[in-house]
Design a protein around this motif. Structure first.
Motif, mmCIF file in Angstrom:
data_model
loop_
_atom_site.group_PDB
_atom_site.id
_atom_site.type_symbol
_atom_site.label_atom_id
_atom_site.label_comp_id
_atom_site.label_asym_id
_atom_site.label_seq_id
_atom_site.Cartn_x
_atom_site.Cartn_y
_atom_site.Cartn_z
ATOM 1 N N UNK A 430 0.807 -1.221 0.000
ATOM 2 C CA UNK A 430 0.000 0.000 0.000
ATOM 3 C C UNK A 430 0.836 1.265 0.000
ATOM 4 N N UNK A 431 2.102 1.113 0.416
ATOM 5 C CA UNK A 431 2.959 2.290 0.463
ATOM 6 C C UNK A 431 3.716 2.484 -0.845
ATOM 7 N N UNK A 432 4.285 1.413 -1.327
ATOM 8 C CA UNK A 432 5.159 1.532 -2.497
ATOM 9 C C UNK A 432 4.383 1.280 -3.784
ATOM 10 N N UNK A 433 3.585 0.199 -3.839
ATOM 11 C CA UNK A 433 2.935 -0.205 -5.086
ATOM 12 C C UNK A 433 1.712 0.659 -5.411
ATOM 13 N N UNK A 434 0.966 1.074 -4.385
ATOM 14 C CA UNK A 434 -0.252 1.859 -4.617
ATOM 15 C C UNK A 434 0.137 3.300 -4.947
ATOM 16 N N UNK A 436 -1.945 5.684 -5.847
ATOM 17 C CA UNK A 436 -3.022 6.633 -5.558
ATOM 18 C C UNK A 436 -2.621 7.583 -4.420
ATOM 19 N N UNK A 437 -3.011 8.857 -4.602
ATOM 20 C CA UNK A 437 -2.752 9.807 -3.510
ATOM 21 C C UNK A 437 -3.861 9.745 -2.453
ATOM 22 N N UNK A 438 -5.093 9.396 -2.883
ATOM 23 C CA UNK A 438 -6.220 9.341 -1.961
ATOM 24 C C UNK A 438 -6.719 7.903 -1.842
ATOM 25 N N UNK A 479 -6.136 11.678 2.102
ATOM 26 C CA UNK A 479 -4.793 11.418 1.569
ATOM 27 C C UNK A 479 -4.181 10.168 2.226
ATOM 28 N N UNK A 480 -3.425 9.425 1.444
ATOM 29 C CA UNK A 480 -2.804 8.189 1.927
ATOM 30 C C UNK A 480 -1.757 8.502 2.988
ATOM 31 N N UNK A 481 -1.670 7.667 4.016
ATOM 32 C CA UNK A 481 -0.712 7.783 5.119
ATOM 33 C C UNK A 481 -0.814 9.128 5.829
ATOM 34 N N UNK A 482 -2.061 9.667 5.946
ATOM 35 C CA UNK A 482 -2.249 10.957 6.610
ATOM 36 C C UNK A 482 -2.359 10.800 8.122
ATOM 37 N N UNK A 483 -2.777 9.587 8.606
ATOM 38 C CA UNK A 483 -2.966 9.367 10.035
ATOM 39 C C UNK A 483 -1.774 8.655 10.675
ATOM 40 N N UNK A 484 -1.017 7.894 9.867
ATOM 41 C CA UNK A 484 0.056 7.062 10.405
ATOM 42 C C UNK A 484 1.104 7.832 11.205
#
Length: 588
Positions: A430-434, A436-438, A479-484
């Protein structure tokens, strides 16, 4: 308020309104003064004619009274009745009948409101009218008017008295006319003729002159007031003495009319000597007061104000119609100053304003295009930077995660090892292959769960993570990885040295926005630490990526605008609360 008063519209209206008010006021004052002057001249002239007519009315009255008293003075019938003492009853009755027949032939018959009393020197009386005397003849001989008539046998005495001599007139102020009865020119007086009329009845002879703005006084031979339409003049007062002084001034100057200003009002005085008498008539007119009564200033002011208001409203509407496009343009320009570049204005109004509006729209459009182009460049740069950070998985994090898996395998915990490897694979995918920004909130939570599994494997289960996500929030795009980064920051800083605690993640819809709260019950932070956290990136070896808290704040502002970002609330010893708000956006 100051800004509104400084607008072009306000200044135009103020100037126009001031001009209209000044013009209206000036014309009204000039019109009123001209009307007043013409009215006063006509009023004085008309009142002078009425005054002359009043003079004739009163003259006719005194002429008739003089004729009555003169006829009685020369009458042998009257003299015989007053002087004869030894009468037989029938003879006396016949003489009284003859006397009344004689009196009926005199002008007294024209005046039904007059009372006639004949008084002999010895107190003998004859009341001609159907009334009774309230005093006997002896008492009547001591009356002031009677004494004065005896002292001046050739004069007709006229006097004001508080009450008459009969039961009909005793309670009313009266005018008494008295004259000695003598056939030889006053040498041998045999009696007195007393003519009495109520002062109120006498006023009808000058009612045509007296009004609420006109006053009249009748003065006798001694300049004593015997009648007036205003009762206060019948009493001795300062006002009465002032009038006597005015009469003397006019007689001394040989003038019949005079105007004087008193208390801001013009008062006209007219003096007239009654014909063939030494009685005086004083008329007072108040033309200014009459003008005020004839001209209804409230009505004039109301009509003027109404017309002025209509004109002002019309001008107001016209000016507002002409300045409204300019005002709208100013409002739009104010919005541009505040950063809103979509404030285009409708091209309308006068030629000058239309040209100005068109130029403004063109300038705004070109500015918007330039800013959009710059924003696209900056967004591309920022996205590249964020993507680069996402791609830069911290090597130390990978090494330590693999070492933890190795340790689990060495311990023979295959199930846990498989769980951690699966979580690590999903996280990397989900971090490298995906690309998508959202992603959906549901996907972001799954990433967090994988990250938490790995962290709990490495550091133990002292920190528990709980998820409270309402169903209507799961499909919201963020947005992806916004909470991590916030969960990661809580793991490393909120619970030092193996301290136990809980990280709670809440997600709900509020007023059309997705609201996410990350709350821990750790050691908390002071304000200085919060500011430091927002100012720089963390750069710790154990972190999953290079994305720090400050990167998240910048990223939200770049994507959603300056009104969005993160809110950190923390207090030492009480924990930390992170709040993020996202516009409602579901996956299509």
């Amino acid at each position: 308020m100051v800004k509104r008063c400084n607008t072009l519209f306000f200044k135009i209206i103020l100037v126009v309104l001031t001009g209209i008010v000044c013009l209206t006021t000036g014309l009204s004052i000039l019109n009123i003064r001209a009307s007043q002057q013409a009215f006063v001249e006509n009023f004085v002239e008309s009142q002078d004619k009425i005054f002359q007519q009043t003079d004739r009315n009163i003259y006719n009255f005194f002429r008739d009274m003089t004729a009555v008293t003169s006829s009685i003075s020369t009458s042998s019938t009257v003299e015989k009745y007053l002087t004869e003492t030894d009468w037989e009853y029938t003879e006396e009755a016949k003489n009284i009948l003859d006397l009344k027949q004689y009196l009926k032939q005199l002008p007294i018959e024209k005046y039904s409101d007059m009372n006639l009393v004949l008084l002999g020197i010895d107190g003998k009386t004859l009341n001609y009218n159907d009334s009774s005397l309230v005093m006997d003849g002896e008492t009547l001989l001591h009356n002031y008017v009677v004494k004065k008539a005896l002292e001046n046998p050739k004069k007709l005495i006229c006097q004001y008295e508080e009450g008459g001599y009969t039961d009909v007139m005793k309670d009313y102020p009266v005018i008494v006319l008295a004259k000695s009865i003598s056939r030889d020119g006053g040498k041998n007086v045999c009696g007195i003729t007393l003519l009495t009329i109520k002062e109120a009845d006498f006023r009808r002879y000058y009612d045509g002159f007296t009004t609420s703005t006109n006053d009249l006084l009748i003065l006798n031979q001694d300049n004593e007031i015997i009648s007036s339409n205003r009762e206060e003049y019948l009493k001795d007062s300062g006002e009465t003495r002032k009038l006597f002084k005015i009469i003397k001034e006019m007689e001394k100057a040989h003038i019949k009319t005079m105007n004087r200003e008193e208390n801001g009002q013009i008062t006209g005085y007219m003096v007239q000597r009654l014909q063939s008498t030494n009685y005086t008539m004083l008329g007072m007119i108040h033309p200014d007061m009459a003008f005020d009564r004839v001209y209804d200033f409230r009505y004039i002011i109301s009509v003027t104000a109404f017309i002025t208001s209509i004109v002002v409203i019309i001008i107001f509407l016209l000016v507002r119609q002409q300045t409204r496009p300019l005002y709208k343009l100013v409002e739009k320009m104010r919005g541009v100053r505040e950063g809103r570049l979509n404030q285009f204005v409708k091209v309308e109004g006068s030629t000058e304003i239309r040209e100005l509006s068109f130029t403004y729209n063109t300038m705004l459009d070109e500015m918007q295009q330039y800013i959009d182009k710059m924003m696209e460049v900056e967004k591309a740069k920022r996205e590249a930077e964020i993507h680069s950070l996402q791609m830069q998985i911290n090597p130390h994090y990978i090494y330590n995660t693999l070492a933890s898996v190795k340790w689990l395998i060495w311990q023979g915990n295959k199930e846990k090892s498989v769980q951690v490897i699966d979580a690590f694979i999903r996280l990397l995918r989900n971090t490298i292959s995906n690309k998508k920004e959202f992603i959906t909130l549901k996907e972001e939570i799954e990433n967090l769960k994988d990250y938490v599994i790995i962290n709990q494997t490495r550091y133990g289960n002292s920190v528990n993570v709980e998820y409270y996500v309402l169903p209507d929030c799961e499909e919201q795009k963020i947005p992806k990885l916004i909470l991590q980064p916030f969960v990661e920051n809580a793991f490393f800083h909120a619970f030092p040295q193996g301290q136990q605690g809980t990280i709670s993640i809440f997600a709900r819809m509020s007023e059309g926005q997705l609201k996410v709260e990350i709350i821990d019950d750790g050691i908390g932070m002071d304000n200085q630490t919060v500011r430091t956290l927002l100012d720089k990136s963390e750069g710790q070896k154990e972190h999953f990526t290079g994305i720090g808290v400050n990167n998240v704040d910048d990223r939200m502002k770049l994507i959603y605008g300056q009104n969005y970002g993160i809110l950190i609330e923390s207090k030492r010893g009480e924990g930390t609360k992170i709040t993020l708000c996202f516009p409602e956006k579901k996956e299509e």
